[in-house]
Design an enzyme around this catalytic site. Structure first.
Site, PDB file in Angstrom:
ATOM      1  N   CYS A 128     104.379 -86.236 -42.112  1.00 54.21           N
ATOM      2  CA  CYS A 128     105.302 -86.362 -40.804  1.00 54.21           C
ATOM      3  C   CYS A 128     106.699 -85.914 -41.549  1.00 54.21           C
ATOM      4  O   CYS A 128     107.205 -86.892 -42.249  1.00 54.21           O
ATOM      5  CB  CYS A 128     105.066 -87.758 -40.214  1.00 54.21           C
ATOM      6  SG  CYS A 128     106.634 -87.788 -39.109  1.00 54.21           S
ATOM      7  N   CYS A 131     109.469 -88.463 -39.662  1.00 54.33           N
ATOM      8  CA  CYS A 131     109.360 -89.762 -39.738  1.00 54.33           C
ATOM      9  C   CYS A 131     107.939 -90.191 -40.541  1.00 54.33           C
ATOM     10  O   CYS A 131     107.887 -90.008 -41.747  1.00 54.33           O
ATOM     11  CB  CYS A 131     109.754 -90.782 -38.385  1.00 54.33           C
ATOM     12  SG  CYS A 131     108.755 -89.977 -36.929  1.00 54.33           S
ATOM     13  N   SER A 132     107.226 -91.010 -39.948  1.00 52.25           N
ATOM     14  CA  SER A 132     106.014 -91.252 -40.421  1.00 52.25           C
ATOM     15  C   SER A 132     104.738 -91.629 -39.421  1.00 52.25           C
ATOM     16  O   SER A 132     103.940 -92.244 -39.638  1.00 52.25           O
ATOM     17  CB  SER A 132     106.115 -92.737 -41.268  1.00 52.25           C
ATOM     18  OG  SER A 132     106.419 -93.499 -40.310  1.00 52.25           O
ATOM     19  N   CYS A 133     104.850 -90.565 -38.705  1.00 52.37           N
ATOM     20  CA  CYS A 133     103.794 -90.427 -37.545  1.00 52.37           C
ATOM     21  C   CYS A 133     102.277 -90.353 -38.172  1.00 52.37           C
ATOM     22  O   CYS A 133     102.059 -89.424 -39.230  1.00 52.37           O
ATOM     23  CB  CYS A 133     104.016 -89.072 -36.788  1.00 52.37           C
ATOM     24  SG  CYS A 133     105.417 -89.493 -35.744  1.00 52.37           S
TER      25      CYS A 133
END
Ligand code: FE
Length: 225
Positions: A128, A131-133
């Site tokens: 991602c 961000c951190s999906c």
């Protein structure tokens, strides 16, 4: 092979310079990968919200228990089923959420689940960049620290082969095409790794332990028996 525990901490040997050479006029927030900072900040915010009556400490604990009960085992079950059941695999590739529903895996928090299949000619790896999906409902609510790190997010899109080889010990032949899939809030990815050699005729249950979390992100291969 690198020590998987060490990979959980932070595998990156070299820090990457922030990508701030692009031309627009807003300020970028400073990047902070310090887990202690975020842990402390989270605790303070939680105390404030409890004091204001939004939820109780017991409710927080129950939610943490619920989240901790979701592990990469769910994704591994999907992959093992796909390996032994070609019609199921076709359904999983066509509509990830519907296939999860068939196996009683709750994906209500995922808007769209895109399942991609690694083959002897194509290898997918997921990131991602924003961000951190992460497909938390099927790989667990705690993505590895490296997945959230700016180093991984910036470097894997520039040099996926280098990241796979140097940071994860995953060597891919030169003739394999590497595709980097960028997760978003809308779309989460699950990788079906290549079924390991030497597993012909294996039952679904026996295949599950070969499917690691990292192989479903695409930074590693499934384990060989
Ligand atoms: Fe994200």
């Amino acid at each position: 092979m690198p020590n998987p525990q060490a990979q959980n901490q932070f595998p990156f040997s070299n820090d990457v310079e922030p990508l701030d050479d692009h031309d627009h006029d807003h300020d970028h927030a400073p990047v902070n990968d310090d887990e202690a900072y975020w842990t402390q900040r989270t605790a303070v915010i939680q105390k404030l919200l409890e004091a204001k009556g939004y939820f109780t400490a017991a409710e927080v604990r129950q939610e943490i228990e619920r989240q901790d009960s979701v592990t990469p085992m769910l994704g591994a079950r999907l992959v093992a089923r796909a390996w032994v059941d070609p019609p199921f695999k076709a359904r999983l590739l066509a509509d990830g959420k519907a296939a999860c529903h068939e196996m009683d895996i709750d994906t209500v928090e995922i808007n769209r689940l895109e399942v991609v299949e690694n083959t002897p000619s194509v290898h997918h790896v997921v990131v991602c960049t924003l961000c951190s999906c992460y497909p938390r409902a099927i790989l667990g609510y705690h993505p590895p620290s490296w997945y959230k790190s700016t180093a991984y997010r910036q470097r894997v899109v520039i040099d996926p082969r280098g990241v796979l080889e140097e940071e994860f010990g995953t060597l891919l032949a030169d003739d394999i095409e590497v595709r980097v899939m960028d997760s978003t809030a809308d779309t989460r990815y699950l990788v079906i790794p290549v079924r390991p050699d030497g597993t012909d005729g294996w039952a679904e249950e026996a295949l599950i332990p070969l499917v690691t979390r990292d192989s479903m992100i695409g930074v590693a291969l499934a384990q060989t028996p």
